[in-house]
Design an enzyme around this catalytic site. Structure first.
Site, PDB file in Angstrom:
ATOM      1  N   HIS A 234       0.416 -53.712  -3.144  1.00  0.00           N
ATOM      2  CA  HIS A 234       1.589 -53.171  -3.845  1.00  0.00           C
ATOM      3  C   HIS A 234       1.177 -51.810  -4.418  1.00  0.00           C
ATOM      4  O   HIS A 234       0.848 -50.900  -3.660  1.00  0.00           O
ATOM      5  CB  HIS A 234       2.027 -54.194  -4.899  1.00  0.00           C
ATOM      6  CG  HIS A 234       3.359 -53.943  -5.531  1.00  0.00           C
ATOM      7  ND1 HIS A 234       4.233 -52.984  -5.111  1.00  0.00           N
ATOM      8  CD2 HIS A 234       3.969 -54.549  -6.583  1.00  0.00           C
ATOM      9  CE1 HIS A 234       5.317 -53.019  -5.871  1.00  0.00           C
ATOM     10  NE2 HIS A 234       5.177 -53.953  -6.783  1.00  0.00           N
TER      11      HIS A 234
ATOM     12  N   HIS B 262       5.887 -51.289   5.594  1.00  0.00           N
ATOM     13  CA  HIS B 262       6.664 -51.685   4.424  1.00  0.00           C
ATOM     14  C   HIS B 262       7.496 -52.901   4.781  1.00  0.00           C
ATOM     15  O   HIS B 262       7.964 -53.016   5.907  1.00  0.00           O
ATOM     16  CB  HIS B 262       7.588 -50.538   3.969  1.00  0.00           C
ATOM     17  CG  HIS B 262       8.037 -50.689   2.561  1.00  0.00           C
ATOM     18  ND1 HIS B 262       9.122 -51.437   2.214  1.00  0.00           N
ATOM     19  CD2 HIS B 262       7.522 -50.193   1.408  1.00  0.00           C
ATOM     20  CE1 HIS B 262       9.267 -51.394   0.906  1.00  0.00           C
ATOM     21  NE2 HIS B 262       8.299 -50.663   0.382  1.00  0.00           N
TER      22      HIS B 262
ATOM     23  N   ASP C 131       2.979 -44.433  -0.689  1.00  0.00           N
ATOM     24  CA  ASP C 131       1.601 -44.298  -1.157  1.00  0.00           C
ATOM     25  C   ASP C 131       0.721 -43.459  -0.253  1.00  0.00           C
ATOM     26  O   ASP C 131      -0.414 -43.158  -0.600  1.00  0.00           O
ATOM     27  CB  ASP C 131       0.980 -45.691  -1.315  1.00  0.00           C
ATOM     28  CG  ASP C 131       1.558 -46.401  -2.513  1.00  0.00           C
ATOM     29  OD1 ASP C 131       1.828 -45.718  -3.506  1.00  0.00           O
ATOM     30  OD2 ASP C 131       1.747 -47.634  -2.450  1.00  0.00           O
TER      31      ASP C 131
HETATM   32  N1  CMC Z   1      -1.908 -51.418   9.172  1.00  0.00           N
HETATM   33  C1  CMC Z   1      -2.017 -52.116  10.335  1.00  0.00           C
HETATM   34  N2  CMC Z   1      -1.164 -53.076  10.715  1.00  0.00           N
HETATM   35  C2  CMC Z   1      -0.157 -53.361   9.870  1.00  0.00           C
HETATM   36  C3  CMC Z   1       0.030 -52.681   8.659  1.00  0.00           C
HETATM   37  C4  CMC Z   1      -0.892 -51.675   8.317  1.00  0.00           C
HETATM   38  N3  CMC Z   1      -0.771 -50.985   7.177  1.00  0.00           N
HETATM   39  N4  CMC Z   1       1.117 -53.171   8.021  1.00  0.00           N
HETATM   40  C5  CMC Z   1       1.604 -54.114   8.828  1.00  0.00           C
HETATM   41  N5  CMC Z   1       0.843 -54.235   9.946  1.00  0.00           N
HETATM   42  C6  CMC Z   1       1.082 -55.119  11.096  1.00  0.00           C
HETATM   43  C7  CMC Z   1       0.704 -56.557  10.768  1.00  0.00           C
HETATM   44  O1  CMC Z   1      -0.642 -56.838  11.127  1.00  0.00           O
HETATM   45  C8  CMC Z   1       1.694 -57.308  11.618  1.00  0.00           C
HETATM   46  O2  CMC Z   1       1.272 -57.261  12.945  1.00  0.00           O
HETATM   47  P1  CMC Z   1       1.421 -58.579  13.874  1.00  0.00           P
HETATM   48  O3  CMC Z   1       2.883 -58.869  13.909  1.00  0.00           O
HETATM   49  O4  CMC Z   1       0.838 -58.186  15.196  1.00  0.00           O
HETATM   50  O5  CMC Z   1       0.617 -59.661  13.188  1.00  0.00           O
HETATM   51  C9  CMC Z   1       2.960 -56.453  11.545  1.00  0.00           C
HETATM   52  O6  CMC Z   1       2.488 -55.126  11.327  1.00  0.00           O
HETATM   53  C10 CMC Z   1       3.903 -56.879  10.423  1.00  0.00           C
HETATM   54  O7  CMC Z   1       3.185 -56.805   9.209  1.00  0.00           O
HETATM   55  P2  CMC Z   1       3.340 -57.811   7.982  1.00  0.00           P
HETATM   56  O8  CMC Z   1       2.040 -57.921   7.275  1.00  0.00           O
HETATM   57  O9  CMC Z   1       3.993 -59.082   8.454  1.00  0.00           O
HETATM   58  O10 CMC Z   1       4.412 -57.028   7.098  1.00  0.00           O
HETATM   59  P3  CMC Z   1       4.770 -57.334   5.609  1.00  0.00           P
HETATM   60  O11 CMC Z   1       6.195 -56.965   5.446  1.00  0.00           O
HETATM   61  O12 CMC Z   1       4.339 -58.704   5.208  1.00  0.00           O
HETATM   62  O13 CMC Z   1       3.818 -56.337   4.809  1.00  0.00           O
HETATM   63  C11 CMC Z   1       2.984 -54.457   3.694  1.00  0.00           C
HETATM   64  C12 CMC Z   1       4.230 -55.140   4.274  1.00  0.00           C
HETATM   65  C13 CMC Z   1       3.417 -53.206   2.916  1.00  0.00           C
HETATM   66  C14 CMC Z   1       2.264 -55.421   2.705  1.00  0.00           C
HETATM   67  C15 CMC Z   1       2.046 -54.098   4.862  1.00  0.00           C
HETATM   68  O14 CMC Z   1       2.686 -53.187   5.743  1.00  0.00           O
HETATM   69  C16 CMC Z   1       0.715 -53.526   4.370  1.00  0.00           C
HETATM   70  O15 CMC Z   1      -0.218 -54.281   4.072  1.00  0.00           O
HETATM   71  N6  CMC Z   1       0.604 -52.149   4.297  1.00  0.00           N
HETATM   72  C17 CMC Z   1      -0.586 -51.528   3.772  1.00  0.00           C
HETATM   73  C18 CMC Z   1      -0.549 -51.574   2.268  1.00  0.00           C
HETATM   74  C19 CMC Z   1       0.430 -50.566   1.697  1.00  0.00           C
HETATM   75  O16 CMC Z   1       0.444 -49.414   2.096  1.00  0.00           O
HETATM   76  N7  CMC Z   1       1.194 -51.021   0.694  1.00  0.00           N
HETATM   77  C20 CMC Z   1       2.135 -50.166  -0.008  1.00  0.00           C
HETATM   78  C21 CMC Z   1       3.553 -50.579   0.204  1.00  0.00           C
HETATM   79  S1  CMC Z   1       4.682 -49.322  -0.407  1.00  0.00           S
HETATM   80  C22 CMC Z   1       4.493 -49.398  -2.096  1.00  0.00           C
HETATM   81  C23 CMC Z   1       5.132 -50.570  -2.689  1.00  0.00           C
HETATM   82  O17 CMC Z   1       6.376 -50.683  -2.590  1.00  0.00           O
HETATM   83  O18 CMC Z   1       4.417 -51.359  -3.297  1.00  0.00           O
END
Ligand code: CMC
Length: 445
Positions: A284, A323, A379
């Protein structure tokens, strides 16, 4: 599940029956049910009527991480994740960043309307005159280890505010709510700056009422021996824009924490402390800190291909990308990117920007990221601005918490007045065993 067969076309040309009803057949019993559709949702509690026997609890929905569950009605913030749109109280974020200030946006979020001149003056006056914290808070901060994480200090001090303002527990009293809102927005920068100075072993700087909100924050952070700190207006403005961008983001993890904890009718300081705790996490608010560490590790643009291979092999995540809601470029990232150059004009260019720009370009050219709709989020570039402002990475999430306070408070105010809200208490699917007998310790093998 099937919907009515007789179809019309609605205004967007989508086939509809004209009845806002979902018809469900439970194949276990052959029974048909009609569930009302309101605002594109069915009520999860309407599923409870679907039973296999009289003593059956009834059907529940299972939605870990709330991937498809609306937990409240909210008029604060609108996000269209596919189009990459963000509005506060209906006003696009781009217009607010161009024409407004963080404090005006905070007013907009809290009250739902832009203030008149006199309302804005009164609002700014009240916030400016509540920036001081009780001297005991200073002593409290002094009690932390020299290297305590500033988010941990912020979390503890925000929670501690509830002990200084015990009347805030009267959450139905409009006067108390107003005071808590003002105090929270006013004191957050002071607590943040005290935490920063504590890490450096520097004396804490008291607020300067002659300066505006971002200018005063820079003064509390960076004032040394000069009699009066004069913030660079370009840096103060960049900070103000970053704070507008971070002010609210509808039902994100920390806002959900504020609402969930606040639903117990605890005082708002304790509820906001829960929000700070949620924001602390690396997925987050902690992501901006991780982005800078990632750019440091990559080191040069030559190492980007290897790094991206590692991400694709799932050795690590590309921080600042992806996201839950945006499946397009995060509009906040676009605005920040514009401001990075302005800040670097004042502070000098940071070579990490070249790595970030190249990393973004390559990721957006790569099928792994495009097929998963992974784009830069807020971010990805914000940390570069914070670093240019000479802030250590540990302070980045704190910089997110300061403006998000107005969002948390708007959402909290909306929740405590919402007649449909009750104490948040989800159900579970029990996966344990039992019942079984307690075994005295001497008989256990
Ligand atoms: N790098 C590589 N792969 C990713 C990333 C990433 N940053 N984010 C998602 N994926 C992949 C993930 O592995 C999955 O692939 P597969 O379907 O093959 O298993 C697919 O994309 C869907 O990802 P998810 O984890 O199911 O998506 P989510 O909605 O649960 O997670 C997130 C959203 C923001 C937690 C995630 O994208 C992430 O960990 N990003 C990096 C951390 C980040 O930058 N966070 C800040 C968010 S913006 C500020 C805020 O609002 O807090």
């Amino acid at each position: 599940m099937t919907t009515e067969q007789k179809v019309h076309a609605d205004k967007d040309g989508v086939a509809t029956t004209g009845r806002d009803v979902l018809r469900v057949t439970d194949e276990r019993t052959g029974q048909d049910y009609e569930l009302e559709i309101t605002d594109g949702t069915v009520r999860a509690s309407d599923l409870r009527q679907i039973k296999v026997s009289e003593d059956d609890f009834g059907l529940m929905s299972y939605d870990p991480a709330f991937l498809n569950t609306a937990s409240c009605r909210s008029a604060v913030t609108w996000i269209d994740g596919d189009k990459g749109e963000l509005w506060y109280r209906g006003i696009p974020i781009e217009q607010l960043c161009d024409q407004s200030s963080y404090l005006e946006v905070a007013y907009l979020l809290i009250y739902g309307e832009l203030p008149t001149t006199s309302q804005l003056e009164a609002w700014i006056f009240d916030i400016t005159h509540h920036t001081y914290v009780h001297e005991n808070i200073k002593k409290f901060v002094e009690g932390f280890r020299y290297d305590a994480h500033p988010m941990g200090m912020l979390l503890a001090t925000v929670g501690a505010l509830s002990t200084f303002y015990p009347d805030a527990k009267h959450i139905k009293d409009p006067e108390e709510r107003y005071l808590a809102t003002i105090r929270m927005i006013a004191k957050m920068p002071t607590l943040a700056a005290f935490a920063y100075r504590h890490n450096l072993g520097l004396p804490y700087i008291y607020p300067d009422n002659d300066l505006d909100y971002p200018g005063n924050f820079l003064s509390m952070m960076f004032k040394m021996t000069e009699l009066k700190y004069e913030p660079d207006p370009r840096l103060a403005r960049a900070l103000d824009v970053l704070w507008i961008l971070h002010a609210d983001h509808e039902q994100n993890c920390s806002t959900n924490a504020v609402r969930g904890v606040g639903s117990s009718q605890v005082d708002p300081y304790s509820a906001v402390a829960a929000g700070v705790a949620a924001l602390y996490g690396p997925l987050h608010g902690g992501a901006n800190e991780e982005v800078l560490r990632m750019l440091d590790r990559i080191g040069t643009t030559d190492n980007i291909p290897d790094f991206l291979e590692g991400v694709k092999e799932r050795k690590e995540r590309l921080m600042g990308f992806g996201h839950r809601v945006y499946k397009n470029y995060d509009p906040r990232a676009r605005i920040i990117k514009k401001h990075v150059d302005e800040v670097f004009e004042v502070t000098g260019r940071n070579p990490k920007l070249d790595i970030a720009v190249e990393l973004e370009k390559r990721a957006l050219d790569d099928e792994y990221f495009t097929s998963r709709k992974l784009y830069p989020n807020v971010d990805f570039y914000s940390g570069l601005i914070y670093e240019a402002l000479s802030l250590p990475t540990a302070m980045f999430t704190v910089m997110f918490a300061i403006p998000r306070t107005s969002g948390w408070m708007s959402q909290w105010l909306e929740m405590v007045d919402d007649p449909e809200q009750k104490i948040a208490r989800p159900r579970q699917i029990y996966t344990g065993g039992g019942p079984r007998d307690y075994v005295p310790i001497e008989q256990r093998s």
